[in-house]
Design an enzyme around this catalytic site. Structure first.
Site, short mmCIF file in Angstrom:
data_model
loop_
_atom_site.label_atom_id
_atom_site.label_comp_id
_atom_site.label_asym_id
_atom_site.label_seq_id
_atom_site.Cartn_x
_atom_site.Cartn_y
_atom_site.Cartn_z
N CYS A 35 11.10 54.51 -16.92
CA CYS A 35 10.15 53.87 -16.01
C CYS A 35 8.75 54.03 -16.57
O CYS A 35 8.38 55.10 -17.06
CB CYS A 35 10.23 54.51 -14.62
SG CYS A 35 9.13 53.73 -13.42
N CYS A 49 8.33 62.88 -10.91
CA CYS A 49 9.62 62.19 -11.04
C CYS A 49 10.25 62.40 -12.40
O CYS A 49 9.60 62.22 -13.43
CB CYS A 49 9.40 60.70 -10.79
SG CYS A 49 10.85 59.69 -11.06
N GLY A 95 13.75 53.58 -12.38
CA GLY A 95 12.97 52.39 -12.65
C GLY A 95 12.18 51.86 -11.47
O GLY A 95 12.41 52.23 -10.33
N GLU A 96 11.22 51.01 -11.80
CA GLU A 96 10.38 50.37 -10.78
C GLU A 96 10.86 48.92 -10.63
O GLU A 96 10.63 48.09 -11.52
CB GLU A 96 8.91 50.44 -11.22
CG GLU A 96 7.95 49.59 -10.41
CD GLU A 96 8.11 49.73 -8.90
OE1 GLU A 96 8.03 50.85 -8.37
OE2 GLU A 96 8.34 48.69 -8.24
N SER A 153 6.68 53.88 -1.72
CA SER A 153 6.44 55.29 -2.05
C SER A 153 4.95 55.56 -1.96
O SER A 153 4.20 55.24 -2.88
CB SER A 153 6.95 55.58 -3.46
OG SER A 153 8.33 55.40 -3.52
N LEU A 154 4.53 56.12 -0.86
CA LEU A 154 3.09 56.34 -0.64
C LEU A 154 2.68 57.71 -1.17
O LEU A 154 1.81 57.82 -2.03
CB LEU A 154 2.79 56.16 0.85
CG LEU A 154 1.32 55.99 1.23
CD1 LEU A 154 0.65 54.87 0.46
CD2 LEU A 154 1.20 55.73 2.74
N HIS A 155 3.25 58.74 -0.63
CA HIS A 155 3.12 60.11 -1.13
C HIS A 155 1.74 60.75 -1.04
O HIS A 155 1.58 61.93 -1.36
CB HIS A 155 3.61 60.24 -2.58
CG HIS A 155 5.01 59.76 -2.82
ND1 HIS A 155 6.01 59.88 -1.89
CD2 HIS A 155 5.58 59.16 -3.90
CE1 HIS A 155 7.13 59.38 -2.38
NE2 HIS A 155 6.90 58.93 -3.58
N ASN A 199 12.36 67.40 -4.79
CA ASN A 199 13.55 67.91 -5.48
C ASN A 199 13.17 68.34 -6.88
O ASN A 199 12.83 67.50 -7.71
CB ASN A 199 14.63 66.82 -5.56
CG ASN A 199 15.13 66.43 -4.19
OD1 ASN A 199 15.47 67.29 -3.38
ND2 ASN A 199 15.16 65.14 -3.90
N CYS A 220 17.09 62.35 -5.02
CA CYS A 220 16.00 61.43 -5.30
C CYS A 220 15.04 61.99 -6.35
O CYS A 220 14.61 63.13 -6.25
CB CYS A 220 15.21 61.19 -4.02
SG CYS A 220 15.11 59.48 -3.61
N1 SAH Z 1 10.40 53.36 -8.55
C1 SAH Z 1 10.66 53.20 -7.18
C2 SAH Z 1 12.10 53.49 -6.80
C3 SAH Z 1 12.77 54.66 -7.47
S1 SAH Z 1 12.19 56.26 -7.03
C4 SAH Z 1 9.72 54.05 -6.35
O1 SAH Z 1 9.02 54.89 -6.91
O2 SAH Z 1 9.66 53.85 -5.13
C5 SAH Z 1 12.89 56.53 -5.41
C6 SAH Z 1 12.12 57.56 -4.58
O3 SAH Z 1 12.28 58.88 -5.09
C7 SAH Z 1 10.64 57.31 -4.55
O4 SAH Z 1 10.12 57.42 -3.26
C8 SAH Z 1 10.13 58.42 -5.42
O5 SAH Z 1 8.79 58.67 -5.21
C9 SAH Z 1 11.04 59.55 -5.04
N2 SAH Z 1 11.00 60.70 -5.95
C10 SAH Z 1 10.64 60.70 -7.24
N3 SAH Z 1 10.71 61.96 -7.75
C11 SAH Z 1 11.16 62.74 -6.76
C12 SAH Z 1 11.48 64.15 -6.66
N4 SAH Z 1 11.38 64.94 -7.72
N5 SAH Z 1 11.90 64.62 -5.48
C13 SAH Z 1 12.06 63.80 -4.41
N6 SAH Z 1 11.81 62.47 -4.45
C14 SAH Z 1 11.35 61.95 -5.61
FE1 SF4 Z 2 9.08 55.25 -11.68
FE2 SF4 Z 2 9.65 55.50 -9.04
FE3 SF4 Z 2 9.87 57.60 -10.70
FE4 SF4 Z 2 7.46 56.67 -10.07
S1 SF4 Z 2 8.96 57.59 -8.67
S2 SF4 Z 2 8.16 57.23 -12.15
S3 SF4 Z 2 7.87 54.49 -9.98
S4 SF4 Z 2 11.07 55.73 -10.78
#
Ligand code: SAH
Ligand code: SF4
Length: 354
Positions: A113, A120, A169-170, A223-225, A302, A345
């Protein structure tokens, strides 16, 4: 000899064209579509309502391919993770998260990604390539193969009932293929997953939110965060490109005129970073400012090998949830599934590449 054409990933029009190109009548496309997507058949010889001649011709011109299953792991909580390999050797992971009598398959849209969110595991690996529509659709077909869900069961009896586009991936960086794949998966004559049971999650590629969601009719998760640009930019560098204002304005446009459209905002809780009461208040203010009908999905971070963050404590997570709930927002805390096999996730990564 000319290369054979892969049938999975063709839409109905393309399938018809592929058949007329080998001298067949267009109506055959309907039968073939059913074999591919309703019966999940991969062997032309078993397509018994087609003549032997036609079956032979199909075999000479076309292929029906599934990605290769490299490993399949079952977590103690019954979450299942597959490592899948495509024709060129690239690999992605897919996860099935079962509930009582249904469950969601989490599918990937890219190898790696480019967004590079700091928390992530997928993002710690650069983008290798987009998945084709065929590769996106055939992932889900592998899950159906594993659970024997062919022919497509009725909505009430199927175990693989939902799809979340939340794997590697996005999706909005691979829009064309994602739109095509989701339209194939939700087609009522085949796999027939209801559009309302598919959720696309994006990190907020603002200019493409409305059009992609309109082209697919699936649900939107964002994904706001973080509740302000400063903070969001430090954990999601993409925010420097598309600010919170741009993302939430797109969300507002998506909801305009259709009261049934709810948005889920995913909010990852990182210890000491974005889990304060003030952050929760700022979030509420944002929702009000943009007038959004929304719920939250609070995700405990996670961890993965080498990750720089720590998950917030349970009491912090609960306190955060309570502030949102008191303001009238549904804010369930997501239970991490499949952690023992790194299937939760944000933990997916195309491991084991030779
Ligand atoms: N790229 C897209 C979809 C895949 S990620 C996106 O970012 O929305 C799916 C979800 O997992 C997103 O909300 C992402 O922010 C979350 N995520 C990524 N890393 C994570 C982690 N280490 N622990 C929990 N959730 C995580
Ligand atoms: Fe890509 Fe989604 Fe992971 Fe961000 S959280 S790096 S957009 S897969």
């Amino acid at each position: 000899m000319a290369d054979k054409t892969e049938l999975i990933g063709l839409d109905k029009d393309e399938l018809q064209k592929a058949l007329t190109a080998i001298g067949e009548k267009p109506f055959r496309a309907k039968q073939l579509w059913q074999w591919l997507y309703y019966f999940g058949e991969t062997d032309f010889d078993k397509m018994t309502n087609l003549s032997k001649n036609l079956r032979q011709k199909l075999k000479e011109n076309f292929t029906i391919t599934r990605p290769k299953i490299i490993t399949e792991q079952l977590s103690s909580d019954k979450t299942r993770k597959w490592l899948l390999e495509f024709a060129d050797g690239e690999r992605v992971e897919m996860v099935y998260i079962p509930e009582e009598d249904r469950g969601a398959v989490c599918i990937s849209t890219q190898v790696g990604c480019a967004v590079g969110c700091k928390f992530c595991h997928t993002g710690s690996q650069k983008l290798t390539r987009n998945l084709s529509a065929a590769e996106i659709v055939s992932q889900f077909m592998v899950a159906r193969d594993t659970y024997g869900e062919w022919p497509s069961p009725t909505q009430e009896t199927r175990y693989l009932s939902n799809i979340v586009v939340m794997g590697m991936g996005e999706p909005l960086h691979n829009r064309e293929n994602v739109i095509k794949a989701l339209n194939i998966i939700t087609d009522g004559d085949g796999i027939a997953i209801s559009r309302r049971r598919v959720t696309l999650s994006t990190s907020g590629i603002a200019p493409h939110i409305v059009s992609t969601l309109q082209a697919t009719g699936v649900r939107l998760a964002v994904s706001l965060h973080a509740p302000n640009d400063n903070l969001r930019s430090t954990i999601m560098p993409i925010n420097r490109r598309y600010s919170i204002d741009e993302v939430l304005s797109a969300c507002r446009e998506y909801q305009a005129g259709d009261g049934s459209r709810y948005i889920t905002f995913e909010y990852l809780l990182l210890d000491g970073i974005n889990d304060s009461a003030e952050c929760a208040q700022q979030l509420i203010a944002l929702m009000k400012k943009y007038g959004l009908r929304a719920s939250f999905n609070l995700i405990p971070f996670n961890p993965w090998p080498g990750s720089a963050f720590k998950p917030s404590s349970n009491s912090k997570v609960r306190a955060f949830a309570k502030i949102l709930a008191d303001a009238g927002f549904a804010a369930p805390i997501r239970v991490a599934r499949g952690q023992d096999i790194l299937a939760a996730c944000g933990q997916l990564k195309s491991a084991n590449k030779q």
